[in-house]
Design a protein around this motif. Sequence first.
Motif, PDB file in Angstrom:
ATOM      1  N   LYS A  45      -9.847 -42.251 -19.871  1.00 32.61           N
ATOM      2  CA  LYS A  45      -9.860 -41.185 -20.873  1.00 32.61           C
ATOM      3  C   LYS A  45      -8.485 -40.526 -20.991  1.00 32.61           C
ATOM      4  O   LYS A  45      -7.705 -40.534 -20.041  1.00 32.61           O
ATOM      5  CB  LYS A  45     -10.924 -40.147 -20.504  1.00 32.61           C
ATOM      6  CG  LYS A  45     -12.345 -40.690 -20.647  1.00 32.61           C
ATOM      7  CD  LYS A  45     -13.401 -39.626 -20.393  1.00 32.61           C
ATOM      8  CE  LYS A  45     -14.790 -40.212 -20.653  1.00 32.61           C
ATOM      9  NZ  LYS A  45     -15.871 -39.236 -20.378  1.00 32.61           N
ATOM     10  N   PRO A  46      -8.178 -39.933 -22.156  1.00 34.30           N
ATOM     11  CA  PRO A  46      -6.885 -39.253 -22.330  1.00 34.30           C
ATOM     12  C   PRO A  46      -6.720 -38.113 -21.321  1.00 34.30           C
ATOM     13  O   PRO A  46      -7.651 -37.330 -21.100  1.00 34.30           O
ATOM     14  CB  PRO A  46      -6.956 -38.707 -23.760  1.00 34.30           C
ATOM     15  CG  PRO A  46      -7.995 -39.536 -24.444  1.00 34.30           C
ATOM     16  CD  PRO A  46      -8.996 -39.910 -23.391  1.00 34.30           C
ATOM     17  N   ILE A  47      -5.531 -38.048 -20.712  1.00 37.17           N
ATOM     18  CA  ILE A  47      -5.261 -37.037 -19.690  1.00 37.17           C
ATOM     19  C   ILE A  47      -3.981 -36.288 -20.043  1.00 37.17           C
ATOM     20  O   ILE A  47      -2.964 -36.888 -20.379  1.00 37.17           O
ATOM     21  CB  ILE A  47      -5.117 -37.688 -18.298  1.00 37.17           C
ATOM     22  CG1 ILE A  47      -6.442 -38.327 -17.869  1.00 37.17           C
ATOM     23  CG2 ILE A  47      -4.668 -36.666 -17.258  1.00 37.17           C
ATOM     24  CD1 ILE A  47      -6.368 -39.081 -16.552  1.00 37.17           C
ATOM     25  N   ARG A  48      -4.072 -34.977 -19.965  1.00 36.37           N
ATOM     26  CA  ARG A  48      -2.875 -34.135 -20.078  1.00 36.37           C
ATOM     27  C   ARG A  48      -2.690 -33.375 -18.770  1.00 36.37           C
ATOM     28  O   ARG A  48      -3.618 -33.241 -17.974  1.00 36.37           O
ATOM     29  CB  ARG A  48      -3.005 -33.171 -21.262  1.00 36.37           C
ATOM     30  CG  ARG A  48      -2.863 -33.875 -22.615  1.00 36.37           C
ATOM     31  CD  ARG A  48      -2.996 -32.904 -23.770  1.00 36.37           C
ATOM     32  NE  ARG A  48      -4.366 -32.393 -23.883  1.00 36.37           N
ATOM     33  CZ  ARG A  48      -4.720 -31.399 -24.686  1.00 36.37           C
ATOM     34  NH1 ARG A  48      -3.808 -30.771 -25.428  1.00 36.37           N
ATOM     35  NH2 ARG A  48      -5.981 -31.002 -24.757  1.00 36.37           N
ATOM     36  N   ARG A  49      -1.479 -32.866 -18.563  1.00 41.02           N
ATOM     37  CA  ARG A  49      -1.129 -32.279 -17.260  1.00 41.02           C
ATOM     38  C   ARG A  49      -0.652 -30.845 -17.407  1.00 41.02           C
ATOM     39  O   ARG A  49       0.248 -30.548 -18.218  1.00 41.02           O
ATOM     40  CB  ARG A  49      -0.028 -33.116 -16.590  1.00 41.02           C
ATOM     41  CG  ARG A  49       0.324 -32.720 -15.145  1.00 41.02           C
ATOM     42  CD  ARG A  49      -0.880 -32.789 -14.251  1.00 41.02           C
ATOM     43  NE  ARG A  49      -0.608 -32.912 -12.830  1.00 41.02           N
ATOM     44  CZ  ARG A  49      -0.745 -31.936 -11.934  1.00 41.02           C
ATOM     45  NH1 ARG A  49      -1.060 -30.716 -12.334  1.00 41.02           N
ATOM     46  NH2 ARG A  49      -0.567 -32.162 -10.650  1.00 41.02           N
ATOM     47  N   ILE A 106      -9.287 -34.965 -20.591  1.00 41.05           N
ATOM     48  CA  ILE A 106      -9.226 -34.299 -19.283  1.00 41.05           C
ATOM     49  C   ILE A 106      -7.869 -33.622 -19.133  1.00 41.05           C
ATOM     50  O   ILE A 106      -6.836 -34.190 -19.506  1.00 41.05           O
ATOM     51  CB  ILE A 106      -9.417 -35.319 -18.138  1.00 41.05           C
ATOM     52  CG1 ILE A 106     -10.767 -36.039 -18.284  1.00 41.05           C
ATOM     53  CG2 ILE A 106      -9.319 -34.638 -16.773  1.00 41.05           C
ATOM     54  CD1 ILE A 106     -10.900 -37.251 -17.372  1.00 41.05           C
ATOM     55  N   ILE A 107      -7.876 -32.412 -18.557  1.00 39.60           N
ATOM     56  CA  ILE A 107      -6.626 -31.721 -18.209  1.00 39.60           C
ATOM     57  C   ILE A 107      -6.545 -31.639 -16.685  1.00 39.60           C
ATOM     58  O   ILE A 107      -7.408 -31.023 -16.048  1.00 39.60           O
ATOM     59  CB  ILE A 107      -6.566 -30.304 -18.812  1.00 39.60           C
ATOM     60  CG1 ILE A 107      -6.582 -30.379 -20.339  1.00 39.60           C
ATOM     61  CG2 ILE A 107      -5.315 -29.571 -18.315  1.00 39.60           C
ATOM     62  CD1 ILE A 107      -6.657 -29.022 -21.018  1.00 39.60           C
ATOM     63  N   VAL A 108      -5.542 -32.281 -16.123  1.00 41.60           N
ATOM     64  CA  VAL A 108      -5.318 -32.199 -14.678  1.00 41.60           C
ATOM     65  C   VAL A 108      -4.594 -30.888 -14.391  1.00 41.60           C
ATOM     66  O   VAL A 108      -3.479 -30.668 -14.867  1.00 41.60           O
ATOM     67  CB  VAL A 108      -4.486 -33.393 -14.166  1.00 41.60           C
ATOM     68  CG1 VAL A 108      -4.082 -33.191 -12.707  1.00 41.60           C
ATOM     69  CG2 VAL A 108      -5.292 -34.681 -14.308  1.00 41.60           C
TER      70      VAL A 108
END
Length: 722
Positions: free
Chosen positions: A128-132, A102-104
């Motif tokens: 789940k893996p999250i990037r910003r 997921i990309i926030v």
Amino acid sequence: MITILAEKPDQARHYAAAFDRASRKDGYFEVIDDLFNEPVFLTYGFGHLVELVEPAVYDPAWEKWSLNTLPMLPSHYRFCVPTDKQKQFAIVKRLLDRSDAIIVATDSDREGENIARSIIAQSGNADKPIRRLWINSLETDEIRRGFAELKDGAEFVSSYWEAQSRQIADWLVGLNATRLFTLLLRQKGLQGTYSVGRVQTPTLAIIAARQRAIENFKPENFVEIHGDFQTDTGGYSGKLDQRFPSAGKAEALLDQHSLAIGRPTPATVQSVAKKEKREASPRLYSLSDLQARVDKIYHIGPASTLAAVQALYEAKLLSYPRTDCNFITDGEFAYLAANLSGYLQVIGAQLQHPEMNAKKRYVDGKKVQEHYAIIPTRNLPSAADLDALPATQRTIYQDVLANTAAMFYPPHVFEETIVLTNAGGLIFKTQGKVERDPGWKVLFSSEPDKDRPLPPVNKGQGVTAMLAQKEGVTTAPKPYTEGQLITLMKTAGRTLDVADEVARKTLAETEGLGTEATRSGIIETLKRQNYIVVRKSTVAVTKKGMLLCDVLSGSKLTSPAFTAEWETYLKKIRLHEGTQERFLSGIERFIRYLLDEAPKALRASTEQLEELITAQSMGRCPLCGQPVLDKGNFYGCAGYVSGCKFTLPKELLSKDLDPSIIRTLLSGGKTHKLKGFKSKAGKSFDAVLTIREGKLVFQFDQSKFRQKKVRRKPVNCRMRSS
């Protein structure tokens, strides 16, 4: 598969436009771009898709407003998706469920983090893996740079806990305090809801304190001694730096120095001080600074300014609006310098020799954290596009352009001269200003200089003095404008007691009362609650607002220090030095304390309560003499707590009984002839209403009917629970 989660549809559309290909679907986009090597879906919320559940979800008894249900303190906090947002949430959840990462991509601040993480948690995908994505502009280049340089989401999760802790605490205090004070005031006979909050209440208290200062101000007469001084080359005026309570006191001082009003007197120039001053252009705008200026210069309210700046941001003309920063980095300065000629053309200005060096007053990367100052983007509107903007947006955009361009202009240079003239041992001060170079001020319209040019004078030069008395009256402080309120909320630390230095420092380091994003909304809330009104651009507190301030006087809820305490600990949560559990435990202790102290505060506000009850009253109860109030569905006596059961209906036999009718009835014992009653048989008739022994009675025209009562007895004013 990757899902990009934007905050709102407009933001998602700007992201989609920056990618190579983006196909629009129902509630999301399918994205193809070299930035990604796997399938990508771009979806969005409508701001908050997830919110705290209503009190009754925790306990059905909490649905009814009752002192017996306070305090309302859930053992854990639950969230839900509002009905009107469930369709979009279902779309977002379906995409998140299918995603490997997921990309926030919500707004780059703690509230944006809260919005995204709340949606992700509610959907069951928090593991789940999250990037910003972290950007300050919706320009295509900035968007692509941000997606190419995504940050690790773990760096921002503490901002989520910080924002969620504030959200829950505001909910707890607002819910419990609002019900507490509303119910206590209703017991005293007042109507309406008395909303209480961590930010709105101290803001109201600040306005009320100024209003009391104005109301309690006692003007005082004073006398000043002025002097007109003549030289061979001209004249100038000066003033003795002292005020006198009466003309007699002023004349007594003159007598001591062998001086008199209206008599030419020799005097000597004691000193002449000339100093060149250089005034730099204003700092770049934070949102609060922009709101304050626009309110002062253009009379556009803070809420309208925020809406306009948001629209300009979404139109890719201005940078991110909800910023509290006055600085930019070297990167922003570089593109501003490269586009300077275009900006100047838009505002119709010229500059032959711009100052292209980056000055620390404006450019300091160390002072840019989440967002830089509000500045124009690289995009320049055509003349047609500029004309097509709504007037408010066009005015604000051009002002931001001018304010930004001003840092490339030379400073405003003027010479300030201070002349001290000795007349009989009394020193008169004269101050003058001569402009040498307008510099950046050519970009802004300003009032002409009111200082009269001084003739050339030298130290020791003899002049002739003619003294005069001028009477004056001290003036009360001025009421605040909406723009000044924005500034006051941001600098709330200045209103604290000197002893509260820690709170003052905390407010200075954080954002004062509220945030750049919420301050204008808080002012709008105070208006909706009928706590304040705005007349001719100035703000006044209503009787309802004053009563609440009196009742809460001395409580933490009226002090900016309360917010300082919150922000101190919220910062610890962000820095992993504190926990949400400990913070909320402190909030719960405060709420319990408030329950104990609130009844005492009401007992100390009897006079203000009586004034407001009288103002809300429809008239006096014919049975007990207490005020009759609008209870919502009916009119009822304020003395119901003492056993009085007098009520009047709001509708009688299809006829609405509005407040004007009730006031006439209670003041004179009867109404004028009223039309529009309808019997059970459907027949319309006219009648006068009277009150007999606490009961409502019809009175008919005696020439046609003998007096009679409906249903063989008076209309009984029903017993109702107030």
